[in-house]
Design a protein around this motif. Sequence first.
Motif, mmCIF file in Angstrom:
data_model
loop_
_atom_site.group_PDB
_atom_site.id
_atom_site.type_symbol
_atom_site.label_atom_id
_atom_site.label_comp_id
_atom_site.label_asym_id
_atom_site.label_seq_id
_atom_site.Cartn_x
_atom_site.Cartn_y
_atom_site.Cartn_z
ATOM 1 N N ASP A 149 0.928 -1.046 -0.007
ATOM 2 C CA ASP A 149 0.102 -0.060 -0.074
ATOM 3 C C ASP A 149 0.884 1.350 0.162
ATOM 4 O O ASP A 149 2.125 1.295 0.050
ATOM 5 N N GLU A 150 0.415 2.354 -0.119
ATOM 6 C CA GLU A 150 1.171 3.701 -0.469
ATOM 7 C C GLU A 150 1.796 4.015 0.892
ATOM 8 O O GLU A 150 2.750 4.680 0.854
ATOM 9 N N VAL A 151 1.195 3.511 2.215
ATOM 10 C CA VAL A 151 1.838 4.098 3.425
ATOM 11 C C VAL A 151 3.205 3.256 3.383
ATOM 12 O O VAL A 151 4.472 3.537 3.760
ATOM 13 N N GLU A 152 3.126 1.929 2.872
ATOM 14 C CA GLU A 152 4.569 1.060 2.821
ATOM 15 C C GLU A 152 5.496 1.964 2.027
ATOM 16 O O GLU A 152 6.801 1.833 2.172
ATOM 17 N N ASN A 153 4.970 2.393 0.632
ATOM 18 C CA ASN A 153 6.019 2.849 -0.014
ATOM 19 C C ASN A 153 6.415 4.116 0.630
ATOM 20 O O ASN A 153 7.709 4.385 0.059
ATOM 21 N N LEU A 154 5.822 4.859 1.260
ATOM 22 C CA LEU A 154 6.091 6.055 1.955
ATOM 23 C C LEU A 154 7.457 5.539 2.929
ATOM 24 O O LEU A 154 8.400 6.287 2.921
ATOM 25 N N ARG A 155 7.068 4.791 3.714
ATOM 26 C CA ARG A 155 8.150 4.125 4.715
ATOM 27 C C ARG A 155 9.327 3.486 3.900
ATOM 28 O O ARG A 155 10.454 3.912 4.492
ATOM 29 N N GLU A 156 9.061 3.081 2.563
ATOM 30 C CA GLU A 156 10.345 2.636 1.732
ATOM 31 C C GLU A 156 11.311 3.721 1.651
ATOM 32 O O GLU A 156 12.396 3.619 1.752
ATOM 33 N N ASP A 157 10.549 4.794 0.899
ATOM 34 C CA ASP A 157 11.359 5.899 0.552
ATOM 35 C C ASP A 157 11.914 6.648 1.910
ATOM 36 O O ASP A 157 13.030 6.860 1.710
ATOM 37 N N ARG A 158 11.203 6.719 2.937
ATOM 38 C CA ARG A 158 12.138 7.205 4.035
ATOM 39 C C ARG A 158 13.380 6.455 4.328
ATOM 40 O O ARG A 158 14.089 7.059 4.964
ATOM 41 N N ARG A 159 13.019 5.117 4.659
ATOM 42 C CA ARG A 159 14.219 4.439 5.010
ATOM 43 C C ARG A 159 15.495 4.605 3.949
ATOM 44 O O ARG A 159 16.688 4.607 4.473
ATOM 45 N N LEU A 160 15.053 4.699 2.677
ATOM 46 C CA LEU A 160 16.116 4.982 1.879
ATOM 47 C C LEU A 160 16.792 6.324 1.949
ATOM 48 O O LEU A 160 18.064 6.084 2.170
ATOM 49 N N LEU A 161 16.090 7.278 2.156
ATOM 50 C CA LEU A 161 16.566 8.541 2.466
ATOM 51 C C LEU A 161 17.467 8.597 3.935
ATOM 52 O O LEU A 161 18.456 9.244 3.566
ATOM 53 N N GLU A 162 16.996 7.766 4.511
ATOM 54 C CA GLU A 162 17.820 7.925 5.986
ATOM 55 C C GLU A 162 19.189 7.264 5.788
ATOM 56 O O GLU A 162 20.344 7.750 6.287
ATOM 57 N N LEU A 163 19.364 6.283 4.734
ATOM 58 C CA LEU A 163 20.447 5.410 4.585
ATOM 59 C C LEU A 163 21.419 6.173 3.636
ATOM 60 O O LEU A 163 22.746 5.468 3.596
ATOM 61 N N LEU A 164 20.992 6.827 2.566
ATOM 62 C CA LEU A 164 21.835 7.202 1.744
ATOM 63 C C LEU A 164 22.836 8.127 2.034
ATOM 64 O O LEU A 164 22.730 9.220 2.826
ATOM 65 N N ASP A 165 24.117 7.823 1.614
ATOM 66 C CA ASP A 165 25.352 8.636 1.948
ATOM 67 C C ASP A 165 26.186 8.997 1.064
ATOM 68 O O ASP A 165 27.598 9.118 1.255
ATOM 69 N N THR A 166 25.596 8.721 -0.197
ATOM 70 C CA THR A 166 26.775 9.195 -1.282
ATOM 71 C C THR A 166 26.297 10.793 -1.716
ATOM 72 O O THR A 166 25.147 11.230 -1.785
ATOM 73 N N ASN A 167 27.260 11.619 -1.330
ATOM 74 C CA ASN A 167 27.015 13.031 -1.260
ATOM 75 C C ASN A 167 27.950 13.770 -2.332
ATOM 76 O O ASN A 167 29.206 13.532 -2.340
ATOM 77 N N PRO A 168 27.295 14.664 -2.923
ATOM 78 C CA PRO A 168 26.161 15.103 -2.970
ATOM 79 C C PRO A 168 25.089 14.505 -3.966
ATOM 80 O O PRO A 168 25.676 13.663 -4.842
ATOM 81 N N LEU A 169 23.823 14.392 -3.641
ATOM 82 C CA LEU A 169 23.139 13.615 -4.184
ATOM 83 C C LEU A 169 21.821 14.466 -4.699
ATOM 84 O O LEU A 169 21.157 14.692 -3.407
ATOM 85 N N LEU A 170 21.238 14.425 -5.829
ATOM 86 C CA LEU A 170 20.025 14.961 -6.063
ATOM 87 C C LEU A 170 18.924 13.961 -5.963
ATOM 88 O O LEU A 170 19.133 12.773 -6.745
ATOM 89 N N TYR A 171 18.095 14.014 -5.326
ATOM 90 C CA TYR A 171 16.898 13.108 -5.131
ATOM 91 C C TYR A 171 15.545 13.589 -5.464
ATOM 92 O O TYR A 171 15.260 14.850 -5.084
ATOM 93 N N ASP A 172 14.843 12.963 -6.101
ATOM 94 C CA ASP A 172 13.603 13.312 -6.548
ATOM 95 C C ASP A 172 12.384 11.977 -6.525
ATOM 96 O O ASP A 172 12.871 11.126 -7.222
ATOM 97 N N GLY A 173 11.557 12.204 -5.636
ATOM 98 C CA GLY A 173 10.555 11.137 -5.533
ATOM 99 C C GLY A 173 9.343 11.480 -5.723
ATOM 100 O O GLY A 173 8.772 12.327 -5.234
#
Length: 289
Positions: free
Chosen positions: A223-247
């Motif tokens: 469901d869309e709430v799970e998709n939002l949580r997935e997006d959130r987890r990815l954003l928390e973990l990304l540490d390749t800098n700088p990175l432009l992100y568009d969701g």
Amino acid sequence: MEYEGQICRPPMERSSFMLAVSVGCNYNRCKFCTLFKHLKYRLLPLEQVENELRRVSELGANPKQIFLGDGNAFGMETPRLLYILDKISYYFPNCQMINMDATVTDISDKTDEELRQLRRAGVRRLYLGIESGLDDVLTFMQKDHGIEDAYRQISRIQEAGLIYNAHFMTGIAGAGRGLENAEKLAEFFNYTHPQKVVNFSLFLHKSAPLYEDILAGKFVPADEVENLREDRRLLELLDTNPLLYDGFHDELKLRVWGSLPKDREKMLQKLDSAIEKYNDVGIKRYFAP
Ligand code: SF4
């Protein structure tokens, strides 16, 4: 020029001059994709491509950035692509970069020397549909690559001096696997260092082959709430800098974008608000025709 099919280009290319060099997708088998299913892939005649360049040049245009369409222009034979790049430099000598979509297989079909030649002829950014960090999901969705192939081929284009940008889809792993996919994707992006990543959260179409799998119970959409949580987890973990992100969560008309690490907190807060809002009201998933 008349354009066949849907105009499809990454958000970062919205101001580029879009030059059609082919119609449809040379692969056209990804289960979730409906973009070019109704079109038979074909290369446009070189004369037609040159006529378009001449027409736009005679109108006085002076594009700095050109995007070659349609799906996977990088998949055409290198001599043909070099011929088009040469014509671009003739009509638009001030053009600074030529960008296009590519698949992992398109890259593996080219030698290292061909990749370097294309770089010298003006190609800069390639957009790759990575979609998932999980091999079994890529296989199920009939992507043309596995995750190890993607690691290998991205390293080859980077050695040739090309920039890689990635597309992926929250929701692609199905219900219950969003966080697992986010963690594998983060591992992948943190190692491969894309310049930009775009999330086109899985949109469900009745006309996509995936719909048959949903009806048959072989794929259960998150469901869309799970998709939002997935997006959130990815954003928390990304540490390749700088990175432009568009969701893009089109079903919710929600867009989460910014530059990492600078905008991370703001983006996480936006996702948290949406999770809270939709957690309470619930969302029934919609199938587009
Ligand atoms: S997702 Fe990309 S490679 Fe797959 S069928 Fe669609 S356009 Fe082709």
